[in-house]
Design an enzyme around this catalytic site. Structure first.
Site: not given
Length: 392
Positions: A79, A111, A152, A201, A233, A242, A276, A309
């Protein structure tokens, strides 16, 4: 016949910024990013590094005289495009000396696109089992100095080969997908930094995870307990924690800290050091898992969640093949991360703000790349790449 990943490698830049340095510059607690994001460092590219040089350095170990003539397709996922028309893979095709009768295309969906490339590669090899497909994912994450997303940032590239009867991982034919039109993260064509709504997000990521998992289950995928390890990811490594807790909860499973570390921990080690890498991040996690998990994973099934995203999510799985350890590049990857040069904040800021001309005028880039390949110059709106020292 089964197909999948026969070999895999990653590369990142030769410089990094410690997130404790960033926190100190911002007047924040140095533990903020370590505890809140799960990150220690972010890779910082030099002026003569871009997605092509990172990709070529990632792919170089995978291409040799034995397989060069078998690579029929290059799928380049990114991207961080450098041209509206020409695929970044075309430059890399020349740098790696691939055969002329080889198709090369660039894929984009935030991504996620590297996973689309892997699935497409598997389909191509099923059609022509004698062929191999080279999949690339290469990105540079930029949000801007002083922005909420600055911590990030990062960069990195992965390269993998897909073939029949692979030596590393067999890709299961079952998968689950979820797509919806949302504005959680995007970068308009007139901007060189991304727009992001971080909290939103995260919510969309988790929503896409559960929806694609349900689709995977409905199509006959492995159960939660049948999956020995998980890769997610990684916009930041705490996101994987999470995600795994969310997925476990949806399946009625209770996960303690020991189980969390066992199932996802080894896959987070490299991303803590690179930051990232957008399309490459899931596969850097996969490499980290295979190279750092102390258990023999041969015959075990790994669950993977890919997210881009905007958004597209996909849950799929792979089976680790016997003898996979023989293909490990752990020592090379550890040396890459350990031998990088640490930047102070002022040098990092200068590199971030470095701007090459956009009017087509001639420009030579200062030498800073640590790898085999670098962006040497711009001449008449043309990018000039060169191979330098052997590097790592």
């Amino acid at each position: 016949m089964f197909v999948g990943i026969d070999d895999i490698s990653f590369y990142s830049s030769g410089m990094y910024l410690s997130l404790s340095t960033l926190a100190q510059h911002n007047g924040e607690n140095p533990q903020k990013y370590r505890l809140g994001l799960g990150q220690d460092r972010m890779a910082v590219p030099g002026p003569d590094e871009d997605i092509v040089t990172l990709a070529a350095d990632a792919a170089w170990p995978l291409v040799n005289d034995e397989n060069r003539h078998r690579i029929s397709t290059v799928l380049f996922a990114t991207e961080s495009g450098i041209d509206y028309s020409k695929s970044a893979g075309i430059y890399m095709h020349r740098l790696l000396g691939l055969r002329d009768n080889c198709r090369v295309v660039e894929l984009k969906q935030a991504c996620y696109s590297a996973t689309a490339a892997v699935q497409m590669a598997c389909a191509l090899v099923m059609r022509r089992p004698e062929d191999q497909v080279l999949v690339i994912a290469s990105d540079i994450a930029r949000y801007g100095l002083g922005t909420p997303g600055e911590a990030t940032q990062g960069c990195g590239a992965i390269a993998l080969t897909v073939k029949a009867s692979p030596g590393l991982l067999a890709v299961d034919p079952v998968y689950g997908c979820h797509s919806e039109d949302v504005m959680d993260f995007w970068r308009p064509t007139y901007m060189d930094t991304a727009m992001v709504d971080g909290k939103y997000s995260t919510l969309v990521y988790l929503r896409a995870l559960l929806a694609s998992w349900k689709n995977y289950q409905d199509d006959g995928g492995a159960s939660f307990t049948e999956l020995a390890r998980f890769c997610y990811h990684l916009p930041f490594t705490r996101m994987a924690e999470k995600a795994h807790r969310k997925l476990a909860g949806a399946e009625g499973e209770r996960i303690d800290e020991h189980q969390l570390e066992e199932k996802i921990g080894p896959g987070l080690l490299y991303a803590r050091q690179t930051g990232n890498s957008y399309s490459a991040s899931l596969y850097i996690a996969l490499i980290s898992l295979l190279e750092n998990d102390e258990e023999d994973l041969a015959g075990k099934r790994i669950g993977l969640f890919s997210y881009g995203s905007g958004c597209v999510g996909e849950f799929f799985s792979m089976v680790v093949q016997p003898g996979y350890q023989k293909r490990s590049r752990r020592s090379t990857h550890l040396a890459l991360l350990e031998n990088r040069r640490e930047l102070d904040y002022e040098e990092y800021a200068r590199l971030f703000l470095y701007a090459s001309p956009i009017d087509g005028s001639a420009h030579e880039f200062p030498r800073s790349a640590a790898g085999r390949y670098r962006l040497a110059a711009l001449e008449g709106h043309k990018r000039i790449y060169e191979q330098t020292s052997p590097g790592l």
